[in-house]
Design a protein around this motif. Structure first.
Motif, PDB file in Angstrom:
ATOM      1  N   GLU A  42       0.829  -1.208   0.000  1.00  0.00           N
ATOM      2  CA  GLU A  42       0.000   0.000   0.000  1.00  0.00           C
ATOM      3  C   GLU A  42       0.866   1.262   0.000  1.00  0.00           C
ATOM      4  OE1 GLU A  42      -3.401   2.169   2.790  1.00  0.00           O
ATOM      5  OE2 GLU A  42      -2.689   0.184   3.330  1.00  0.00           O
ATOM      6  N   PHE A  43       1.906   1.284   0.836  1.00  0.00           N
ATOM      7  CA  PHE A  43       2.764   2.469   0.887  1.00  0.00           C
ATOM      8  C   PHE A  43       3.648   2.570  -0.356  1.00  0.00           C
ATOM      9  CE2 PHE A  43       6.482   4.935   2.522  1.00  0.00           C
ATOM     10  CZ  PHE A  43       5.815   6.127   2.710  1.00  0.00           C
ATOM     11  N   ARG A  44       4.145   1.449  -0.852  1.00  0.00           N
ATOM     12  CA  ARG A  44       4.949   1.491  -2.085  1.00  0.00           C
ATOM     13  C   ARG A  44       4.135   2.063  -3.235  1.00  0.00           C
ATOM     14  NH1 ARG A  44       6.130  -3.922  -0.548  1.00  0.00           N
ATOM     15  NH2 ARG A  44       5.007  -4.624  -2.395  1.00  0.00           N
ATOM     16  N   SER A  45       2.862   1.675  -3.325  1.00  0.00           N
ATOM     17  CA  SER A  45       1.976   2.206  -4.372  1.00  0.00           C
ATOM     18  C   SER A  45       1.705   3.687  -4.160  1.00  0.00           C
ATOM     19  CB  SER A  45       0.652   1.441  -4.387  1.00  0.00           C
ATOM     20  OG  SER A  45       0.858   0.103  -4.711  1.00  0.00           O
ATOM     21  N   PHE A  46       1.523   4.074  -2.911  1.00  0.00           N
ATOM     22  CA  PHE A  46       1.301   5.463  -2.530  1.00  0.00           C
ATOM     23  C   PHE A  46       2.466   6.326  -3.022  1.00  0.00           C
ATOM     24  CE2 PHE A  46       1.648   8.818   0.795  1.00  0.00           C
ATOM     25  CZ  PHE A  46       0.358   9.329   0.787  1.00  0.00           C
ATOM     26  N   VAL A  47       3.672   5.885  -2.748  1.00  0.00           N
ATOM     27  CA  VAL A  47       4.878   6.616  -3.155  1.00  0.00           C
ATOM     28  C   VAL A  47       5.009   6.635  -4.679  1.00  0.00           C
ATOM     29  CG1 VAL A  47       7.395   6.624  -3.055  1.00  0.00           C
ATOM     30  CG2 VAL A  47       6.078   6.173  -0.984  1.00  0.00           C
ATOM     31  N   ALA A  48       4.756   5.484  -5.302  1.00  0.00           N
ATOM     32  CA  ALA A  48       4.877   5.386  -6.759  1.00  0.00           C
ATOM     33  C   ALA A  48       3.907   6.329  -7.475  1.00  0.00           C
ATOM     34  CB  ALA A  48       4.638   3.951  -7.212  1.00  0.00           C
ATOM     35  N   SER A  49       2.778   6.622  -6.832  1.00  0.00           N
ATOM     36  CA  SER A  49       1.808   7.525  -7.454  1.00  0.00           C
ATOM     37  C   SER A  49       2.151   8.999  -7.220  1.00  0.00           C
ATOM     38  CB  SER A  49       0.400   7.227  -6.930  1.00  0.00           C
ATOM     39  OG  SER A  49       0.282   7.589  -5.575  1.00  0.00           O
ATOM     40  N   GLY A  50       3.260   9.256  -6.501  1.00  0.00           N
ATOM     41  CA  GLY A  50       3.719  10.622  -6.300  1.00  0.00           C
ATOM     42  C   GLY A  50       3.118  11.329  -5.101  1.00  0.00           C
ATOM     43  N   LYS A  51       2.456  10.584  -4.238  1.00  0.00           N
ATOM     44  CA  LYS A  51       1.822  11.195  -3.065  1.00  0.00           C
ATOM     45  C   LYS A  51       2.814  11.346  -1.928  1.00  0.00           C
ATOM     46  CE  LYS A  51      -2.677   9.363  -4.253  1.00  0.00           C
ATOM     47  NZ  LYS A  51      -3.704   8.395  -3.918  1.00  0.00           N
ATOM     48  N   THR A  52       2.568  12.332  -1.084  1.00  0.00           N
ATOM     49  CA  THR A  52       3.388  12.537   0.101  1.00  0.00           C
ATOM     50  C   THR A  52       2.549  12.260   1.339  1.00  0.00           C
ATOM     51  OG1 THR A  52       2.841  14.893   0.207  1.00  0.00           O
ATOM     52  CG2 THR A  52       4.827  14.290  -1.008  1.00  0.00           C
ATOM     53  N   GLY A  53       3.201  11.762   2.383  1.00  0.00           N
ATOM     54  CA  GLY A  53       2.493  11.497   3.627  1.00  0.00           C
ATOM     55  C   GLY A  53       3.054  10.272   4.320  1.00  0.00           C
ATOM     56  N   LEU A  54       2.357   9.836   5.367  1.00  0.00           N
ATOM     57  CA  LEU A  54       2.804   8.723   6.198  1.00  0.00           C
ATOM     58  C   LEU A  54       2.234   7.397   5.719  1.00  0.00           C
ATOM     59  CD1 LEU A  54       2.229  10.349   9.701  1.00  0.00           C
ATOM     60  CD2 LEU A  54       4.425   9.982   8.569  1.00  0.00           C
ATOM     61  N   LEU A  59       5.379   4.642  10.381  1.00  0.00           N
ATOM     62  CA  LEU A  59       6.833   4.486  10.451  1.00  0.00           C
ATOM     63  C   LEU A  59       7.542   5.341   9.399  1.00  0.00           C
ATOM     64  CD1 LEU A  59       9.330   3.090  11.646  1.00  0.00           C
ATOM     65  CD2 LEU A  59       8.944   1.219  10.026  1.00  0.00           C
ATOM     66  N   TYR A  60       7.045   5.297   8.180  1.00  0.00           N
ATOM     67  CA  TYR A  60       7.695   5.996   7.074  1.00  0.00           C
ATOM     68  C   TYR A  60       6.879   7.190   6.600  1.00  0.00           C
ATOM     69  CZ  TYR A  60      10.577   1.819   6.617  1.00  0.00           C
ATOM     70  OH  TYR A  60      11.446   0.783   6.856  1.00  0.00           O
ATOM     71  N   GLU A  61       7.604   8.146   6.048  1.00  0.00           N
ATOM     72  CA  GLU A  61       6.985   9.318   5.450  1.00  0.00           C
ATOM     73  C   GLU A  61       7.602   9.543   4.074  1.00  0.00           C
ATOM     74  OE1 GLU A  61       6.392  14.062   6.359  1.00  0.00           O
ATOM     75  OE2 GLU A  61       8.019  13.003   7.365  1.00  0.00           O
ATOM     76  N   SER A  62       6.753   9.713   3.076  1.00  0.00           N
ATOM     77  CA  SER A  62       7.255  10.097   1.756  1.00  0.00           C
ATOM     78  C   SER A  62       7.143  11.614   1.650  1.00  0.00           C
ATOM     79  CB  SER A  62       6.456   9.415   0.644  1.00  0.00           C
ATOM     80  OG  SER A  62       5.121   9.849   0.648  1.00  0.00           O
ATOM     81  N   TYR A  63       8.118  12.211   0.981  1.00  0.00           N
ATOM     82  CA  TYR A  63       8.113  13.670   0.845  1.00  0.00           C
ATOM     83  C   TYR A  63       8.760  14.055  -0.472  1.00  0.00           C
ATOM     84  CZ  TYR A  63      13.034  13.481   2.277  1.00  0.00           C
ATOM     85  OH  TYR A  63      14.378  13.192   2.342  1.00  0.00           O
ATOM     86  N   ASP A  64       8.432  15.249  -0.906  1.00  0.00           N
ATOM     87  CA  ASP A  64       8.988  15.789  -2.141  1.00  0.00           C
ATOM     88  C   ASP A  64      10.180  16.654  -1.770  1.00  0.00           C
ATOM     89  OD1 ASP A  64       9.578  17.280  -4.441  1.00  0.00           O
ATOM     90  OD2 ASP A  64       7.481  17.294  -5.084  1.00  0.00           O
ATOM     91  N   GLU A  65      11.361  16.172  -2.077  1.00  0.00           N
ATOM     92  CA  GLU A  65      12.591  16.858  -1.712  1.00  0.00           C
ATOM     93  C   GLU A  65      12.647  18.278  -2.296  1.00  0.00           C
ATOM     94  OE1 GLU A  65      17.222  15.612  -1.513  1.00  0.00           O
ATOM     95  OE2 GLU A  65      16.194  15.178  -3.379  1.00  0.00           O
ATOM     96  N   LEU A  66      12.181  18.447  -3.502  1.00  0.00           N
ATOM     97  CA  LEU A  66      12.236  19.761  -4.146  1.00  0.00           C
ATOM     98  C   LEU A  66      11.355  20.774  -3.424  1.00  0.00           C
ATOM     99  CD1 LEU A  66      12.192  18.753  -7.907  1.00  0.00           C
ATOM    100  CD2 LEU A  66      14.143  19.461  -6.522  1.00  0.00           C
ATOM    101  N   LYS A  67      10.181  20.353  -2.985  1.00  0.00           N
ATOM    102  CA  LYS A  67       9.276  21.270  -2.276  1.00  0.00           C
ATOM    103  C   LYS A  67       9.862  21.663  -0.920  1.00  0.00           C
ATOM    104  CE  LYS A  67       4.953  20.109  -4.488  1.00  0.00           C
ATOM    105  NZ  LYS A  67       3.609  19.577  -4.328  1.00  0.00           N
ATOM    106  N   GLU A  68      10.567  20.742  -0.258  1.00  0.00           N
ATOM    107  CA  GLU A  68      11.163  21.068   1.031  1.00  0.00           C
ATOM    108  C   GLU A  68      12.306  22.063   0.887  1.00  0.00           C
ATOM    109  OE1 GLU A  68      12.118  18.081   3.823  1.00  0.00           O
ATOM    110  OE2 GLU A  68      10.060  17.397   3.936  1.00  0.00           O
ATOM    111  N   VAL A  69      13.065  21.959  -0.175  1.00  0.00           N
ATOM    112  CA  VAL A  69      14.169  22.880  -0.417  1.00  0.00           C
ATOM    113  C   VAL A  69      13.636  24.287  -0.688  1.00  0.00           C
ATOM    114  CG1 VAL A  69      16.065  23.429  -1.996  1.00  0.00           C
ATOM    115  CG2 VAL A  69      15.724  21.082  -1.230  1.00  0.00           C
ATOM    116  N   GLN A  70      12.515  24.369  -1.382  1.00  0.00           N
ATOM    117  CA  GLN A  70      11.923  25.658  -1.728  1.00  0.00           C
ATOM    118  C   GLN A  70      11.264  26.340  -0.533  1.00  0.00           C
ATOM    119  OE1 GLN A  70       9.292  24.634  -4.907  1.00  0.00           O
ATOM    120  NE2 GLN A  70      10.944  24.352  -6.388  1.00  0.00           N
ATOM    121  N   SER A  71      10.878  25.579   0.463  1.00  0.00           N
ATOM    122  CA  SER A  71      10.162  26.141   1.625  1.00  0.00           C
ATOM    123  C   SER A  71      11.044  26.931   2.538  1.00  0.00           C
ATOM    124  CB  SER A  71       9.514  25.031   2.431  1.00  0.00           C
ATOM    125  OG  SER A  71       8.555  24.381   1.671  1.00  0.00           O
TER     126      SER A  71
END
Length: 71
Positions: A42-54, A59-71
């Motif tokens: 479920e989480f691997r699919s979540f990440v593969a679809s480009g979503k961010t979250g827990l 345990l794990y959080e997916s995030y967009d590195e580019l958006k964090e750098v811009q913030s």
């Protein structure tokens, strides 16, 4: 997308302990199969679809590195 542990250290340790007790299967899942082995399908699919979250257990959080750098 990048993946990291949740920033809540006590939650991370709790989930890791539960994973160890469950043979690596998500402590939130009822069934134990390849889809529920951590990192769950479920989480691997979540990440593969480009979503961010827990992931489901937090345990794990997916995030967009580019958006964090811009913030």
């Amino acid at each position: 997308m990048k993946i990291r542990y949740n920033s809540d250290d006590s939650l991370v340790e709790s989930v890791k302990s539960a994973l160890k007790s469950n043979g690596g299967f998500c402590p939130c899942a009822i069934e134990r199969n390849g889809d529920t082995h951590c990192m769950c399908k479920e989480f691997r699919s979540f990440v593969a679809s480009g979503k961010t979250g827990l992931c489901h257990c937090g345990l794990y959080e997916s995030y967009d590195e580019l958006k964090e750098v811009q913030s």
